[in-house]
Design an enzyme around this catalytic site. Structure first.
Site, PDB file in Angstrom:
ATOM      1  N   HIS A 216     -14.510  43.305  77.737  1.00  0.00           N
ATOM      2  CA  HIS A 216     -13.814  43.171  76.450  1.00  0.00           C
ATOM      3  C   HIS A 216     -14.555  42.210  75.520  1.00  0.00           C
ATOM      4  CE1 HIS A 216      -9.992  45.291  77.524  1.00  0.00           C
ATOM      5  NE2 HIS A 216     -10.466  45.054  78.718  1.00  0.00           N
TER       6      HIS A 216
ATOM      7  N   ASP B 204      -7.312  42.188  70.808  1.00  0.00           N
ATOM      8  CA  ASP B 204      -7.491  43.154  71.891  1.00  0.00           C
ATOM      9  C   ASP B 204      -6.146  43.780  72.251  1.00  0.00           C
ATOM     10  OD1 ASP B 204      -9.554  43.877  74.263  1.00  0.00           O
ATOM     11  OD2 ASP B 204      -7.570  43.615  75.119  1.00  0.00           O
TER      12      ASP B 204
END
Length: 483
Positions: A17, A123
């Site tokens: 990520h 995110d």
């Protein structure tokens, strides 16, 4: 002159990520010279050495003068033995006060020279940070690091749960096939992400999906030519505006991030590949959390040996049982391999630990990739035109494998429904015969599969060029920021 604007990025902790978020930030500031970005880094208590060195390199040498990195203070220890969903929720939630304080410091000096705070880019696992953005009166956008297929699945299942009161976890161990707008083919329940087949997990992840709808827009790491059906299905008027901006990849080799052992490993691997014929080597690598028990390791070895093909195998040692940690390199892989395997493989195959994946996939000797189907790895393999044999393990990887094999015809299957738990354990062992079959299939030269992958490789590059689909989509997003 146009007022400078600043975005705050809040990626999930973990290499996959974080790297995608950094590359997204790099791309955005390269496209607009009045944009500034501050990336907040949350450090897991069990971050791997690779993640630690990557973070250190960012702090020492930022990717751009207009991209700033702030490592947030460590939060109180969280019990490693709780469920993954509880761990993730507690971990992100406990960072809220630190994010609030850090943003307050960024915005405390109001002046004409100071960029205005234009919004948060979060995110998918950080939806609780929408609350912090609301406190500062700015919009939230999401950077979705997985495919549009998964995004559509989550929106659809969230609607099914909330409108029809259907418990998605009931699909566990079911032979059901789901007809969903995001996919051309019906989706077997056995390729749904593991988190959705657990009652608490489904509640958590679909709770995130509900909050996705509160965002002002969603950047997706995909491109129109790859997932046109999924993206079109999400243009339904109920979903926030989508900006397919991929493939967002970190393709630049930065050997300064490597320790001396890794640098030597990389050099050895590339030297060995230099001696192999073009497209002759199958590469096996299963991501930063990929490892297997000894029974499975032996089956892989037998499958490779039976295939007779050249191979490069990244073999990692699992962490201790019932702990959440990254795999490590074996001090001596002979201990888990069949007797005499390494001797018989001399000249044909090479077993390594950590792997410089991008450098390997980009090497002319690589002809196929046995992969866990993490989305970053999938986009990398497509970029380099390397066909994949799918062996998913966790997260959304089973769904990615389904999309690659059934929806897009860009991969072959080894075991699409294979899965392991949060601690790396799996009740199933994939047999050598299945592994051999998948490896042989993915390595067929001049196959229709290989041609389709090469064509998609070209499309992935064109998408990012001036006038390409992702280049244009990113321009639309920047226009939104500077309205």
């Amino acid at each position: 002159m146009e007022k400078a604007s600043e975005l705050v990025f809040i990626p999930s902790a973990g290499m996959g990520h974080l790297v995608s978020a950094v590359e997204m930030a790099r791309l955005l500031v390269a496209r607009h010279d009045r944009l500034f970005i501050t990336v907040f880094i949350m450090k897991l208590p069990f971050d791997s050495k690779g993640t630690e060195s990557y973070i250190a390199s960012l702090e020492a040498s930022p990717v751009s003068p207009r991209v700033n990195f702030i490592t947030l203070p460590k939060v109180p220890a969280i019990d490693k033995h709780i469920s993954p969903n509880s761990f993730r929720n507690q971990f992100v939630e406990s960072h809220k006060p630190h994010v609030k304080n850090a943003v307050a410091k960024l915005t405390e000096s109001e002046s004409d020279s100071r960029p205005r705070l234009a919004g948060f880019v979060i995110d998918m696992f950080c939806t609780t940070m929408i609350d912090v953005a609301d406190e500062f009166g700015v919009p939230t956008y999401m950077f979705f690091t997985s495919p549009a297929g998964l995004l559509g699945l989550l929106f659809n299942l969230q609607r099914i749960r909330d409108v029809y009161n259907k418990d998605v976890s009931e699909f566990k161990d079911s032979d059901a096939e789901l007809a969903l707008p995001t996919f051309v083919n019906s989706v077997p329940a056995n390729v749904l992400p593991s988190v959705l087949l657990d009652k608490d997990g489904a509640k958590a992840i679909l709770g995130y999906a509900k909050r996705f709808r509160e965002t002002k827009g969603i950047l997706v790491n995909t491109f129109m030519e790859l997932e046109s059906h999924a993206l079109d299905s999400l243009s339904d008027g109920e979903t926030p505006p989508l900006y397919p901006v991929g493939p967002i990849l970190n393709l630049e080799s930065d050997d300064s991030q490597l320790d001396s052992k890794q640098a030597q490993q990389k050099s050895d691997v590339l030297e060995w590949l230099d001696d192999q014929p073009p497209s002759s080597v199958v590469f096996l690598c299963f991501g930063s959390m990929g490892s297997f028990g000894e029974d499975q390791v032996r089956e892989i070895a037998w499958g490779l040996e039976r295939s007779g093909l050249r191979f490069l195998w990244s073999l990692r040692q699992p962490p201790p049982k019932e702990t959440v940690a990254s795999p490590s390199d074996y001090s001596d892989p002979k201990a888990v391999l069949p007797e005499g395997f390494l001797d018989r493989a001399v000249g044909i195959g090479k077993v390594i630990g950590w792997a410089p994946q991008v450098a390997i996939l980009g090497h002319r000797a690589i002809g196929g990739f046995v992969s866990h189907c993490g989305w970053n790895s999938t986009l990398e393999s497509l970029w380099f035109g390397v066909p994949v044999a799918t062996w998913p393990m966790y997260a959304e990887q089973q769904l990615n494998a389904f999309e690659l094999v059934r929806e897009l015809g860009l991969a072959v299957e080894i075991k699409m429904e294979y899965r392991r738990d949060f601690y790396g354990e799996s009740p199933n062992v994939v047999k050598a015969e299945e592994i051999e079959r998948g490896i042989r299939e993915v390595m067929v030269q001049d196959s229709d599969l290989r041609k389709r992958v090469k064509e998609m490789s070209e499309k992935s590059k064109k998408a990012l060029m001036d006038g390409g689909s992702s280049h244009s989509s990113l321009g639309h997003f920047l226009h939104q920021i500077f309205l």
